[in-house]
Design an enzyme around this catalytic site. Structure first.
Site, mmCIF file in Angstrom:
data_model
loop_
_atom_site.group_PDB
_atom_site.id
_atom_site.type_symbol
_atom_site.label_atom_id
_atom_site.label_comp_id
_atom_site.label_asym_id
_atom_site.label_seq_id
_atom_site.Cartn_x
_atom_site.Cartn_y
_atom_site.Cartn_z
ATOM 1 N N CYS A 51 0.844 -1.125 0.142
ATOM 2 C CA CYS A 51 -0.011 0.155 0.163
ATOM 3 C C CYS A 51 0.931 1.360 0.347
ATOM 4 C CB CYS A 51 -0.492 0.124 0.630
ATOM 5 S SG CYS A 51 -2.217 -1.338 0.899
ATOM 6 N N GLN A 52 0.852 2.369 -0.514
ATOM 7 C CA GLN A 52 1.480 3.836 -0.905
ATOM 8 C C GLN A 52 0.973 4.024 0.235
ATOM 9 O OE1 GLN A 52 -0.712 5.838 -3.789
ATOM 10 N NE2 GLN A 52 0.288 7.716 -3.177
#
Length: 140
Positions: A51-52
């Site tokens: 996930c960013q």
């Protein structure tokens, strides 16, 4: 409610909005109602890899059903994980493992996210299913 019924409910809710700005706003609202993870579970091993933004997910077995809590440092991501938790929480691990996620495509979520957020969404689904696999093993 079954996973399929919850998924259908999400699809119907998203179909009420005419454009994606309204849907984003709705996701932000959903994120505000997310069952928040306790601070003690905001640890590296509960972070979703891929996930960013930071997304923590915690799962607990309540009887023979899984209950998920989560949090994120990004408002859109919080909304995304809120949708997933709503669909998969309070379900038997085997049902989570077997569930398809075509409702995500039906609401058009993947195609309206940046590539990094779309990858994060896939990672979130994988992690929820991995929790289900782990807890299913305990139930057997």
């Amino acid at each position: 409610m079954t996973i399929q019924e919850k998924q259908q409910e999400v699809v119907e809710e998203f179909s009420m909005f005419d454009d994606w700005m309204q849907r984003y706003e709705y996701m932000i609202e959903l994120g505000k109602s997310l069952p928040l993870i306790q601070e003690k579970y905001k640890i590296d091993e509960n972070l979703i890899k891929g996930c960013q933004s930071k997304v923590w997910v915690h799962a607990e077995l309540e009887g023979d059903k899984l209950a998920f809590t989560a949090d994120s440092d990004a408002i859109i991501t919080k909304g995304i994980v809120a949708i997933l938790i709503r669909v998969f929480s309070d379900q038997h691990p085997s049902e989570i493992i077997e569930a398809d996620t075509k409702f995500i495509d039906e609401i058009g979520l993947k195609e309206h996210l940046s590539p990094t957020r779309a990858n994060g969404l896939v990672s979130m689904v994988k992690q929820l299913k991995m929790y289900a696999v782990a807890y299913q093993t305990q139930l057997n």
